[in-house]
Enzyme design. Structure first.
Site, PDB file in Angstrom:
ATOM      1  CG  PHE A  66      -1.985  -0.918   1.335  1.00 40.88           C
ATOM      2  CD1 PHE A  66      -3.237  -0.617   0.820  1.00 40.88           C
ATOM      3  CD2 PHE A  66      -1.799  -2.155   1.940  1.00 40.88           C
ATOM      4  CE1 PHE A  66      -4.285  -1.527   0.909  1.00 40.88           C
ATOM      5  CE2 PHE A  66      -2.838  -3.075   2.031  1.00 40.88           C
ATOM      6  CZ  PHE A  66      -4.080  -2.752   1.519  1.00 40.88           C
ATOM      7  CG  ASP A  67       0.949   5.873  -1.701  1.00 43.49           C
ATOM      8  OD1 ASP A  67       2.109   6.159  -1.325  1.00 43.49           O
ATOM      9  OD2 ASP A  67       0.074   6.729  -1.909  1.00 43.49           O
ATOM     10  CG  PHE A  68       0.478   6.236   4.793  1.00 49.40           C
ATOM     11  CD1 PHE A  68      -0.313   5.310   5.450  1.00 49.40           C
ATOM     12  CD2 PHE A  68       0.693   7.470   5.394  1.00 49.40           C
ATOM     13  CE1 PHE A  68      -0.885   5.598   6.677  1.00 49.40           C
ATOM     14  CE2 PHE A  68       0.131   7.765   6.625  1.00 49.40           C
ATOM     15  CZ  PHE A  68      -0.661   6.825   7.272  1.00 49.40           C
ATOM     16  CG  ASP A  69       1.024  10.826   2.593  1.00 48.88           C
ATOM     17  OD1 ASP A  69       0.470  10.751   3.693  1.00 48.88           O
ATOM     18  OD2 ASP A  69       2.200  11.187   2.443  1.00 48.88           O
ATOM     19  CG  ASP A 107      -2.713   8.721  -3.949  1.00 47.58           C
ATOM     20  OD1 ASP A 107      -2.888   9.934  -3.736  1.00 47.58           O
ATOM     21  OD2 ASP A 107      -1.639   8.153  -3.702  1.00 47.58           O
TER      22      ASP A 107
END
Length: 218
Positions: free
Chosen positions: A11-14, A166
């Site tokens: 997962f990316d975070f922001d 995202d």
């Protein structure tokens, strides 16, 4: 060809798990307006979401990267807890995915200390097996290094992994590392923008992962 299921989620975070978009925009605009009054607006700041601070500030003013980065980090810490919000259903879905036995990691262009703070704020610090932050690699996304490091630490193979993010850096980084990719329709830049990078999947809600991880990948 043998069918496999996705057993590893990167997962990316922001902007993927935690809505930090307003925080990032306001931090950038505060720092930049101080040094370059009137030169940048919110539309400009949208383009700064995703790349590392070094990448962004190098493009803006290569002679002041360290100074601008330091100012950004101080201000970002001060405003962090007031301006971030969890996306709908994230914590609940992450726990369900963990309960299914999936291996899970964060792969971000943010420093690991800040990632951990955000995860604690969301109450999901115990969900992730591995965190790969900017301070762990020489080359941030879209270079494959961060994803490869996460896969190595998780003892996972690329053909059973999915990168979720995202931003273009997440999708391109996933492709460069040979993993499947999923864009998130709630990206601040818009679903149409992210679709241009041809992710394998587009999540309309984080809970879409529950069904996706049950399916075999050909």
């Amino acid at each position: 060809m043998t069918e496999k299921k996705i057993n590893t989620l990167l997962f990316d975070f922001d902007g993927t798990l935690l809505d930090t978009n307003e925080l990032i925009i306001q931090t950038f605009l505060s720092v930049l307006d101080k040094h370059y009054p009137g030169r940048f607006d919110r539309e400009d700041a949208l383009h700064f979401i995703g790349p590392s601070l070094e990448q962004t500030f190098t493009a803006i003013d290569p002679n002041r990267v360290e100074e601008l980065t330091a100012e950004y980090r101080v201000l970002n810490r001060i405003m962090h807890d007031d301006l971030v919000e969890e996306y709908d259903g994230v914590a609940e879905t992450l726990r369900l995915l963990k309960a299914q036995g999936l291996k899970m990691a964060i792969v971000s262009t943010k420093r690991s200390q800040t990632i951990r703070h955000g995860l604690e704020l969301m109450g999901v610090a115990d969900v992730f097996d591995v965190i790969v932050g900017l301070d762990h690699v020489s080359n941030p996304k879209p270079h494959p290094e961060p994803l490869q490091l996460a896969l190595t630490q998780l003892n996972s193979s690329p053909d059973e992994a999915l990168m979720i993010g995202d931003n273009s850096h997440d999708i391109e980084g996933g492709k460069n590392a040979g993993v499947l990719t999923a864009g998130v329709a709630w990206t601040a830049k818009g679903e149409d923008y992210l679709a241009k990078f041809k992710p394998d999947y587009m999540l309309q809600h984080i809970s879409d992962l529950l069904e996706l991880t049950k399916e075999a990948v050909k």
